[in-house]
Every structure is written in C-alpha cells, then in structure tokens.
Design an enzyme around this catalytic site. Sequence first.
Site, PDB file in Angstrom:
ATOM      1  N   GLY A  61     -16.742   1.212  -2.103  1.00 39.78           N
ATOM      2  CA  GLY A  61     -17.417   2.499  -2.078  1.00 39.78           C
ATOM      3  C   GLY A  61     -18.730   2.534  -2.826  1.00 39.78           C
TER       4      GLY A  61
ATOM      5  N   TYR B 201       0.834  -1.195   0.000  1.00 37.45           N
ATOM      6  CA  TYR B 201       0.000   0.000   0.000  1.00 37.45           C
ATOM      7  C   TYR B 201       0.874   1.252   0.000  1.00 37.45           C
ATOM      8  CZ  TYR B 201      -3.774  -3.209   1.404  1.00 37.45           C
ATOM      9  OH  TYR B 201      -4.678  -4.244   1.472  1.00 37.45           O
TER      10      TYR B 201
ATOM     11  N   PRO C  55     -16.070  -4.569   2.146  1.00 34.56           N
ATOM     12  CA  PRO C  55     -17.461  -4.962   2.429  1.00 34.56           C
ATOM     13  C   PRO C  55     -18.480  -3.955   1.903  1.00 34.56           C
ATOM     14  CG  PRO C  55     -16.462  -4.043   4.394  1.00 34.56           C
ATOM     15  CD  PRO C  55     -15.360  -4.166   3.377  1.00 34.56           C
TER      16      PRO C  55
END
Length: 343
Positions: free
Chosen positions: A213, A62, A209
């Site tokens: 978005g 990341y 989940p």
Amino acid sequence: MATAKVGRAKLGSQGLEVSAQGLGCMGMSAFYGPPKPESDMIKLIHHAIDSGITLLDTSDVYGSHTNETLLGKALKDGVRERVELATKFGIDYTDGKRDIRGDPAYVRAACEGSLKRLGVDCIDLYYQHRIDTKVPIEVTIGELKKLVEEGKVKYIGLSEASASTIRRAHAVHPITAVQLEWSLWSRDGEADIIPTCRGTWDRIVAYSPLGRGFFSFGPKIVETLSNDDFRKNLPRFQPENMEHNQRLYDRVNEIAAKKGCTPSQLALAWVHNQGDDVCPIPGTTKVENFNQNVGALSIKLTPEEMCELESIAKADSVKGDRYGGVLVTHDESETPPLSSWKH
C-alpha cells in the site's frame, strides 16, 4: 468495469494459463485491519472475474481459514470454472502458537482442509507458503507430488524459497510458480531467486507489488492503519524509517505525474514490465482501487524509464527490513539434506 485488457499468460512449463495479473485476497479477511464485509468482498471478486482477472490468491492462514471460506462462497454457481485458484499451506497456528510445517502428514491434512473450505475437488495451484527448515524439501514436494497424482492438486508452487531449495524441489516435481515479494521497494529477490526461476522455467508471482500500500498512499498510509493492522509493526512502516522512505515515494510520484498515471499504477507497471514471466497479484478491498490496478496493464515503460525507476529504487533507497523477523523469508529457507530424514 475496468477498461484495460487483462490478457492471458502461461505459468511455468506444465500448461497452467492464468490472467496476466491476479488478485491477492488476503486483505479482505486478515492482517490489514478488521475483516471486510463478506457481501462487499464477494461483489469485488465477481467484478474482478468479469474484468478478466482469473488468478485468485489465498491461503489457509489468511483469517485463520476465513479467507478460503469467503472464496468458497464467491465461487459457487458456475463461477469456479472461470478462475484459477491458488492457495497455500505451511503456517500452522494450532493452539495459538505459530509453527512452520512441511511434514507429509501436515501437507495432506492442510490440503484436505483447504479443499473443504473452498468447496472444490481440486486446487489449481498449491503453494508451500513458508519453507519448513526442519524437513528436507524433497520430502514435502514428494507428498505434494502424491496429491497431484491423486487429482487433488494440479500444479505445485513455492513461496519465499531460496534458490537451492527451488532447484532441489524441481528435481522431485516441476514447480509451476515461485511467489516472492517484488516491488520498487523489495528487490532482494533479483540477486538469485529470479534468475533461478528463469533458469528452471518457473513463473514468478509477485506479491505486495505496491509495497503493502505504500505506493498507493505514500507515507500517510501510516496514519490510516488500524491497531490490528500488522503493518504497524513492520520496520519499514515505523516513523523513523518512513521519513526516509518518503523520498522514494516522492520520486515515483514525480515520474507518474509526467507519465499521466498514479504512483501505484507506475509501481505496478514496473513489475509488469519486468517480463512476460512475471505475474503480480496486487490485493485490494475496493472496486475503484481494483480498476486502477488493472489500468496499470496498459502502461508501457521505455528502457530509459525502467532505468530511471531502478536508479531511484536501489537497496539504500528503503530503510527497514521486510518483516523484521516476524516470518521466515527466502534468506532463511534452506532445508536439511534428504539423507537426514529419519521419519
């Protein structure tokens, strides 16, 4: 301050206990547009911890290490003792070229790098981010087992692993958590991954989940994505697919209105209501969105409501692949037999 009670939950059968909901930190530093201001993200992380969230999820990939560095700064001055820290290895971008690696030398080097960036002596939960299909899973887990024995890692996890890979990994060392994408528009893991996890006592950690978005903003999210947001290239976010996918959002929105919550809270509550062995890790970069996500913990769905949501979120309700070949997923994560390893 978020008002919902977060609560605690056990991950796996090895003794790791975490908050019932975690915080995905990826979007703070990478992939979802430009990196966000460091000071704002540290404040958000501290707010999450003060609200009862203790499971923080990151990866060395990341921001190409920058997200781990951010968490390292956020966890200073007594904060480290209040969290369970999860990070990942396995996606190598050396020389600008992506490679999936699980060989022992890389596993060890990646762990040492993460420990240094995070500023910790031990990683609570260390995932293999993607499965190296060139290396038997027994070899990779064997090296992770050594890291556990050396006190550098407490618990081992897998991400986007096939059912057989999970079982083979367990034969070498207990797997505490399996991470997979699970939401109302990503349900492919329900066929064999989730039953396998429940058969081996793994905890299921659900990433994205909220459909990256989608359930927060609906189809209009496409209009807000910056040019360097990787979602712009995902099949599900293409205009021709999003037009179809809007039907799912509209139905979820209708049910949420009747329930007195937002579509994102309803979608997140659906994941929570899958069972006590599921821990979703929604990510956000805004305090108000974080508070809304925590509010989903207090939403209880009846069996009838769960069935209604699942009936409108079948496989044909969503158009477009999850990644479109950009990254290896659990469908492509079989590794060669241990007998083939010659190193």
